[in-house]
Design a protein around this motif. Structure first.
Motif, PDB file in Angstrom:
ATOM      1  N   HIS A 276       2.711 -19.892  49.190  1.00  0.00           N
ATOM      2  CA  HIS A 276       2.379 -20.759  49.361  1.00  0.00           C
ATOM      3  C   HIS A 276       1.680 -21.642  48.820  1.00  0.00           C
ATOM      4  O   HIS A 276       2.228 -22.778  49.054  1.00  0.00           O
ATOM      5  CB  HIS A 276       0.731 -20.616  50.299  1.00  0.00           C
ATOM      6  N   ASP A 277       2.152 -21.772  46.883  1.00  0.00           N
ATOM      7  CA  ASP A 277       2.387 -22.932  46.145  1.00  0.00           C
ATOM      8  C   ASP A 277       3.638 -22.880  45.666  1.00  0.00           C
ATOM      9  O   ASP A 277       3.121 -23.494  44.041  1.00  0.00           O
ATOM     10  CB  ASP A 277       0.553 -22.695  45.428  1.00  0.00           C
ATOM     11  N   ILE A 278       4.235 -22.888  46.003  1.00  0.00           N
ATOM     12  CA  ILE A 278       5.555 -23.049  45.186  1.00  0.00           C
ATOM     13  C   ILE A 278       5.479 -23.863  45.124  1.00  0.00           C
ATOM     14  O   ILE A 278       6.842 -24.532  43.817  1.00  0.00           O
ATOM     15  CB  ILE A 278       6.686 -21.606  45.675  1.00  0.00           C
ATOM     16  N   VAL A 279       5.086 -25.318  46.173  1.00  0.00           N
ATOM     17  CA  VAL A 279       5.466 -26.087  45.908  1.00  0.00           C
ATOM     18  C   VAL A 279       5.634 -26.905  44.364  1.00  0.00           C
ATOM     19  O   VAL A 279       5.788 -28.295  44.281  1.00  0.00           O
ATOM     20  CB  VAL A 279       5.567 -26.793  47.201  1.00  0.00           C
ATOM     21  N   GLU A 280       3.997 -26.071  43.525  1.00  0.00           N
ATOM     22  CA  GLU A 280       3.664 -27.162  42.610  1.00  0.00           C
ATOM     23  C   GLU A 280       4.499 -27.460  41.261  1.00  0.00           C
ATOM     24  O   GLU A 280       4.220 -28.134  40.790  1.00  0.00           O
ATOM     25  CB  GLU A 280       1.927 -26.358  42.485  1.00  0.00           C
ATOM     26  N   ILE A 281       5.410 -26.211  41.192  1.00  0.00           N
ATOM     27  CA  ILE A 281       6.433 -26.632  40.089  1.00  0.00           C
ATOM     28  C   ILE A 281       6.799 -27.392  40.190  1.00  0.00           C
ATOM     29  O   ILE A 281       6.356 -28.637  39.256  1.00  0.00           O
ATOM     30  CB  ILE A 281       7.414 -25.193  40.749  1.00  0.00           C
TER      31      ILE A 281
ATOM     32  N   ALA B 299       9.741 -22.418  56.602  1.00  0.00           N
ATOM     33  CA  ALA B 299       8.895 -22.172  58.090  1.00  0.00           C
ATOM     34  C   ALA B 299       7.591 -21.957  57.404  1.00  0.00           C
ATOM     35  O   ALA B 299       6.244 -21.242  58.478  1.00  0.00           O
ATOM     36  CB  ALA B 299       9.783 -21.057  58.582  1.00  0.00           C
ATOM     37  N   LEU B 300       7.759 -20.404  56.412  1.00  0.00           N
ATOM     38  CA  LEU B 300       6.620 -19.736  56.321  1.00  0.00           C
ATOM     39  C   LEU B 300       5.574 -20.867  55.528  1.00  0.00           C
ATOM     40  O   LEU B 300       4.505 -20.583  55.588  1.00  0.00           O
ATOM     41  CB  LEU B 300       6.494 -18.893  55.197  1.00  0.00           C
ATOM     42  N   TRP B 301       5.981 -21.595  54.406  1.00  0.00           N
ATOM     43  CA  TRP B 301       5.338 -22.917  53.874  1.00  0.00           C
ATOM     44  C   TRP B 301       3.969 -23.839  54.872  1.00  0.00           C
ATOM     45  O   TRP B 301       3.388 -23.689  54.608  1.00  0.00           O
ATOM     46  CB  TRP B 301       5.952 -23.507  53.162  1.00  0.00           C
ATOM     47  N   GLU B 302       5.687 -24.016  55.880  1.00  0.00           N
ATOM     48  CA  GLU B 302       4.959 -24.799  56.718  1.00  0.00           C
ATOM     49  C   GLU B 302       3.848 -24.061  57.588  1.00  0.00           C
ATOM     50  O   GLU B 302       2.384 -24.698  58.317  1.00  0.00           O
ATOM     51  CB  GLU B 302       5.695 -25.513  57.287  1.00  0.00           C
ATOM     52  N   GLU B 303       3.905 -22.803  57.903  1.00  0.00           N
ATOM     53  CA  GLU B 303       2.769 -22.208  59.230  1.00  0.00           C
ATOM     54  C   GLU B 303       1.597 -22.226  58.106  1.00  0.00           C
ATOM     55  O   GLU B 303       0.701 -22.384  59.112  1.00  0.00           O
ATOM     56  CB  GLU B 303       3.119 -20.865  59.251  1.00  0.00           C
ATOM     57  N   TYR B 304       1.900 -22.232  56.854  1.00  0.00           N
ATOM     58  CA  TYR B 304       0.916 -21.726  55.545  1.00  0.00           C
ATOM     59  C   TYR B 304      -0.238 -22.885  56.155  1.00  0.00           C
ATOM     60  O   TYR B 304      -0.767 -23.180  56.086  1.00  0.00           O
ATOM     61  CB  TYR B 304       0.989 -21.218  54.358  1.00  0.00           C
ATOM     62  N   GLU B 305       0.549 -24.133  56.048  1.00  0.00           N
ATOM     63  CA  GLU B 305      -0.140 -25.253  56.202  1.00  0.00           C
ATOM     64  C   GLU B 305      -0.808 -25.997  57.332  1.00  0.00           C
ATOM     65  O   GLU B 305      -1.822 -26.415  57.228  1.00  0.00           O
ATOM     66  CB  GLU B 305       1.599 -27.004  55.605  1.00  0.00           C
ATOM     67  N   ALA B 306      -0.051 -25.264  58.160  1.00  0.00           N
ATOM     68  CA  ALA B 306      -0.210 -25.882  59.566  1.00  0.00           C
ATOM     69  C   ALA B 306      -1.913 -24.925  60.292  1.00  0.00           C
ATOM     70  O   ALA B 306      -2.749 -25.350  61.139  1.00  0.00           O
ATOM     71  CB  ALA B 306       0.642 -25.318  60.683  1.00  0.00           C
ATOM     72  N   MET B 307      -2.141 -24.105  59.704  1.00  0.00           N
ATOM     73  CA  MET B 307      -2.973 -23.418  59.882  1.00  0.00           C
ATOM     74  C   MET B 307      -3.020 -22.677  61.424  1.00  0.00           C
ATOM     75  O   MET B 307      -4.505 -23.120  61.547  1.00  0.00           O
ATOM     76  CB  MET B 307      -4.753 -24.388  59.892  1.00  0.00           C
ATOM     77  N   GLU B 308      -2.125 -22.398  61.989  1.00  0.00           N
ATOM     78  CA  GLU B 308      -2.226 -22.216  63.193  1.00  0.00           C
ATOM     79  C   GLU B 308      -2.288 -21.215  63.556  1.00  0.00           C
ATOM     80  O   GLU B 308      -2.278 -20.580  64.941  1.00  0.00           O
ATOM     81  CB  GLU B 308      -1.254 -23.907  63.756  1.00  0.00           C
ATOM     82  N   THR B 309      -1.723 -19.795  63.040  1.00  0.00           N
ATOM     83  CA  THR B 309      -2.002 -18.928  62.931  1.00  0.00           C
ATOM     84  C   THR B 309      -2.810 -18.034  63.334  1.00  0.00           C
ATOM     85  O   THR B 309      -3.608 -18.445  61.302  1.00  0.00           O
ATOM     86  CB  THR B 309      -0.463 -18.389  62.527  1.00  0.00           C
TER      87      THR B 309
ATOM     88  N   GLN C 242       3.313 -12.533  52.359  1.00  0.00           N
ATOM     89  CA  GLN C 242       4.628 -13.126  52.599  1.00  0.00           C
ATOM     90  C   GLN C 242       3.622 -15.271  52.150  1.00  0.00           C
ATOM     91  O   GLN C 242       3.941 -15.283  51.476  1.00  0.00           O
ATOM     92  CB  GLN C 242       5.162 -13.347  54.174  1.00  0.00           C
ATOM     93  N   LEU C 243       3.154 -15.009  53.300  1.00  0.00           N
ATOM     94  CA  LEU C 243       2.786 -16.651  53.108  1.00  0.00           C
ATOM     95  C   LEU C 243       1.264 -16.359  51.430  1.00  0.00           C
ATOM     96  O   LEU C 243       1.315 -18.033  50.822  1.00  0.00           O
ATOM     97  CB  LEU C 243       1.009 -16.701  54.376  1.00  0.00           C
TER      98      LEU C 243
END
Lengths: 197, 197
Positions: free
Chosen positions: A70-75, A116-126, A65-66
């Motif tokens: 993860h890159d959908i914001v690039e649109i 939340a998934l996108w923020e999790e991807y960016e934070a690299m904390e999990t 899912q990540l």
């Protein structure tokens, strides 16, 4: 049709535009640049096939899912070349606005979930986001290595220390994949695709 | 590097070629045909966002894996246009050979696993494969509807009954998505993108 299904389908048609966002990396036959939609598929396949090499136990559904989102914001925000420090200075802000608009097309619960998934991807904390980030850095390195002379490393005059800095977080997700990537970096430097310094 | 990791990476570099397999369908801005790699990503996003509409409870990880791998055989076998009855007559054989070669690049356990997933997708006998097949038929219908005048339906002179026959298995995966697709089909016929008969 329910409003809920309409919102979901509006989102799914809007994200078709990710197929028109071009990255710097070439595809392996060297004929054209990779777009972000096909990159996201390739990344999900990397995660699927290489999950056993993650340093920590990872939930594969969560990793996939990540990778997919993860890159959908690039649109809206465009692809920011990893080695472009100027463009990277306002990348966060551009991507936050993009996330608001794009995930905001979905029903509220799914908006919250994908955001939340996108923020999790960016934070690299999990564990899952560390592994997804690892394959996201390894995949373009492998494409660059494959196209050799035409690599974006060579084209942009990237140095070995710059590549090491950019790629070393691979080790946070997978020691085995980082060992392999270091071999690629050395080989690229020996062939002059990465500058010595 | 272990032979196992080498085999996995060889497979992952080989499947990059899915980015060069073009489908008939245009992307939503109408500028070019969709390739199978980006289609596979789009499909996985359809499954992720629309899973709640499946007729039966589905395991989402399983569905996503089916979506990611379902068209990898097209690297060797090519994309076969759904309405091309001649090309479809030897599609099975071509795709079997492709599955042998491509999944055969992987270590034996993963070869068996991905091959089984592909066969499951084709057989449409599990809840997950029925749902994955449903979104795989719905996604190009939505793209065709979006591009209207330029749709492959119009270009190939497809009729409403042909479209209904091709798309009706959507109902085996999701009644809600089939109701919506029938609305799309009616609208396309009213606009002349699908022929009446």
């Amino acid at each position: 049709m329910t409003d809920r299904l309409q919102q979901q389908l509006d989102f799914l048609m809007e994200i078709d535009r990710l197929k028109s966002v071009n990255r710097q990396t070439l595809i392996t036959d060297g004929t054209r640049r990779e777009n972000t939609a096909e990159h996201s598929w390739h990344l999900a396949m990397f995660a699927f096939v290489l999950a056993e090499h993650a340093n920590e136990d990872v939930d594969l559904l969560h990793v996939l899912q990540l990778c997919l989102i993860h890159d959908i914001v690039e649109i809206d925000a465009g692809d920011t070349f990893a080695y472009d420090t100027t463009a990277n200075s306002d990348k966060g802000e551009r991507e936050e606005r993009a996330a608001d608009r794009l995930f905001g097309l979905l029903p509220a619960d799914q908006h919250a979930r994908l955001r939340a998934l996108w923020e999790e991807y960016e934070a690299m904390e999990t564990a899952e986001s560390r592994f997804a980030n690892a394959v996201d850095r390894m995949q373009p390195a492998m494409l660059n290595h494959m196209v050799g002379e035409m690599s974006t490393w060579r084209q942009h005059g990237i140095s070995e220390p710059q590549a090491v800095k950019r790629l070393s977080p691979i080790g946070d997700g997978s020691d085995a994949l980082w060992v392999h990537t270091q071999r690629i970096i050395r080989d690229a430097r020996e062939h002059g695709h990465l500058q010595a310094e």
